[in-house]
Design a protein around this motif. Structure first.
Motif, PDB file in Angstrom:
ATOM      1  N   THR A   1       0.801  -1.216   0.000  1.00 39.61           N
ATOM      2  CA  THR A   1       0.000   0.000   0.000  1.00 39.61           C
ATOM      3  C   THR A   1       0.834   1.267   0.000  1.00 39.61           C
ATOM      4  N   GLY A   2       2.142   1.181  -0.232  1.00 41.28           N
ATOM      5  CA  GLY A   2       2.938   2.386  -0.365  1.00 41.28           C
ATOM      6  C   GLY A   2       3.828   2.663   0.823  1.00 41.28           C
ATOM      7  N   PRO A   3       3.682   3.834   1.458  1.00 44.60           N
ATOM      8  CA  PRO A   3       4.626   4.253   2.495  1.00 44.60           C
ATOM      9  C   PRO A   3       4.588   3.356   3.726  1.00 44.60           C
ATOM     10  N   ALA A   4       5.744   3.294   4.392  1.00 44.14           N
ATOM     11  CA  ALA A   4       5.829   2.506   5.625  1.00 44.14           C
ATOM     12  C   ALA A   4       5.026   3.182   6.724  1.00 44.14           C
ATOM     13  N   PRO A   5       4.520   2.403   7.682  1.00 47.73           N
ATOM     14  CA  PRO A   5       3.673   2.979   8.732  1.00 47.73           C
ATOM     15  C   PRO A   5       4.471   3.672   9.827  1.00 47.73           C
ATOM     16  N   VAL A   6       3.810   4.583  10.511  1.00 48.96           N
ATOM     17  CA  VAL A   6       4.307   5.110  11.774  1.00 48.96           C
ATOM     18  C   VAL A   6       3.887   4.126  12.857  1.00 48.96           C
TER      19      VAL A   6
END
Length: 491
Positions: free
Chosen positions: A109-114
């Motif tokens: 889904t794209g960017p890594a999570p915080v």
């Protein structure tokens, strides 16, 4: 214009002659067989509608999973919790819990999570923590992971809010780590010398063991106390990890201008918000345990001795020499004396003794109502410039931010005595209270913002909720692994 009743009664417009097709249709409609066919067709249509409704419900954006007793061993299969009102989506088959699976939660889904790690025990702490989690979801521009160390009461409270989010803007993972009171006490006893008289109690000391509770597949996390909330994108805080030195394992705000000799000056830091490099803390072996000491002494606790060639000495834990340097040797009862502020007192000893693993975190992330009166910052004139802000700013002389403008990004409402939930503090009802004048509108907004409003009109994102039952601390896993190795009896 009006018409006589006779005209209306005899008009062919209102009483047309019967047509042949209408008469035939009426005859068919009255036949019993036709009514049976219509009933069967209607029944089939109803059944199809129900099946479609169930399918849509099953394709909801929730996934609720419970891991087995042997978590986090990589051979452990996930165990799906029985169907419940929360179990809108269940996996077709149990999934293996491995670091690869966990690290790729948001890979597609794209960017890594915080990633956040939070601690909540009791409904009061969950009520505060829910506001914190809500603010993170409100402002985050990237996916989010919440690793919540909690009891059953806190989890139940939070799940009632989470079920309201059916169309999140971004992927959200919430994993509950159910930690029993007895297991927390047992871990503290295995450390052997720490104790607390702080109001946070035993759960508060778990901040020292987050790296042991979360699995190795979670290498970094942000810890925040529950009596706080964001007013900006938490991805900005996550980005601070990229600016830390390679040796840094912990970052938190420091206040060198503060002094409290009776607390060993532990008020010079605030463990209310921490950037934790969990992988490095694991490698450093932050906290001690009888499991580690047993291997170092060659005694496994059963009287058996291990040959050093088969069982090399375990690296010593980081904390004990730090504690003794600040508090001295444990007293007759085996505990360090004079430690105040709960976990913060121990963190202060650690970062004082090992400054090489520590860095300062900016005041913008700790705008606190406790000792620093929010630095004099407040809601107000939206045209204020740097000079105006600096003119009203306080408590920054002699700090890393002297001469800099503190730009609030997270508000922390600690030290509000007489309430178990900061937003129910009696002082909020006093319009003359300085804190009320500064920040009460912000508190009202974030408390009153509805979880339902976190939904978007259309979303392909998912909210995944998982539960880890019977958490096993890392030192226990270490002991289990050692017990599986060949033993050599030494006389």
């Amino acid at each position: 214009m009006s018409f006589t009743r006779h005209y209306l009664d005899t008009s062919t417009l209102h009483n047309p002659p019967p047509s042949p097709w209408r008469a035939r249709a009426e005859l068919i409609r009255r036949r019993p067989r036709f009514r049976q066919i219509v009933f069967v067709a209607a029944s089939i249509a109803f059944i199809i509608s129900v099946l479609l409704l169930i399918r849509v419900r099953d394709e909801s954006q929730y996934e609720w999973v419970a891991y087995g007793d042997d978590y986090p061993l990589h051979s452990a299969a996930a165990r799906v919790r029985p169907k419940s009102p929360l179990s809108h989506k269940l996996p077709h088959k149990p999934a293996l819990y491995t670091p690869e699976v966990a690290n790729n939660t948001h890979a597609k889904t794209g960017p890594a999570p915080v990633v956040f790690s939070l601690i909540m025990f009791s409904e009061d702490s969950a009520a505060e923590g829910a506001v914190l989690m809500k603010s993170i979801i409100m402002y985050s521009s990237v996916p989010i992971e919440f690793h919540v160390i909690c009891d059953d009461v806190a989890q139940t409270f939070l799940e009632k809010r989470l079920r309201l989010v059916t169309r999140p803007a971004r992927n959200i993972l919430v994993r509950f780590y159910r930690l029993s009171w007895s297991s927390m006490v047992a871990r503290i006893e295995r450390e052997g010398a720490i104790t607390t008289d702080h109001s946070a109690g035993t759960p508060g000391l778990m901040k020292l063991f987050i790296h042991e509770i979360l699995p190795p597949s979670v290498p970094r996390a942000i810890f925040i106390d529950t009596d706080a909330f964001f007013i900006t994108d938490p991805a900005q805080l996550w980005d601070a990890f990229t600016h830390l030195k390679p040796t840094t394992a912990i970052a938190m705000p420091t206040h060198p201008e503060q002094s409290a000799e009776e607390w060993h000056h532990a008020n010079r830091i605030c463990s209310c918000i921490m950037l934790l490099d969990l992988a490095r803390l694991r490698a450093l072996r932050l906290m001690d345990s009888t499991a580690y000491r047993a291997l170092n002494t060659g005694n496994d606790g059963t009287g058996a001795q291990h040959a050093s060639s088969t069982h090399p000495a375990s690296p010593p834990a980081l904390a004990p020499p730090a504690f003794e340097a600040m508090f001295g040797k444990p007293s007759m009862d085996g505990h360090y004396k004079g430690v105040k502020l709960g976990d913060q007192g121990y963190w202060w000893a650690i970062v004082s003794h090992r400054p090489d693993v520590f860095e300062h975190l900016g005041f913008s992330w700790e705008v606190s109502s406790c000792l620093l009166e929010m630095y004099g910052t407040a809601l107000g004139d939206d045209s204020a410039d740097d000079a105006a802000e600096l003119h009203s700013q306080i408590h920054t002389l002699g700090t890393p931010h002297e001469g800099e403008v503190v730009l609030p990004k997270m508000l922390h409402f600690n030290c509000l005595d007489g309430t178990s939930r900061y937003y129910q503090w009696d002082g909020w009802s006093d319009p003359t209270n300085p804190l009320t004048r500064r920040w009460w509108p912000a508190v009202q907004y974030h408390i009153g913002f509805k979880w339902l409003w976190l939904n978007t009109h259309q979303s392909n994102a998912t909210l995944t909720v998982e539960t880890v039952d019977n958490v096993v601390f890392a030192d226990e896993l270490f002991a289990q692994q050692q017990s599986r190795r060949p033993l050599q009896q030494v006389s």
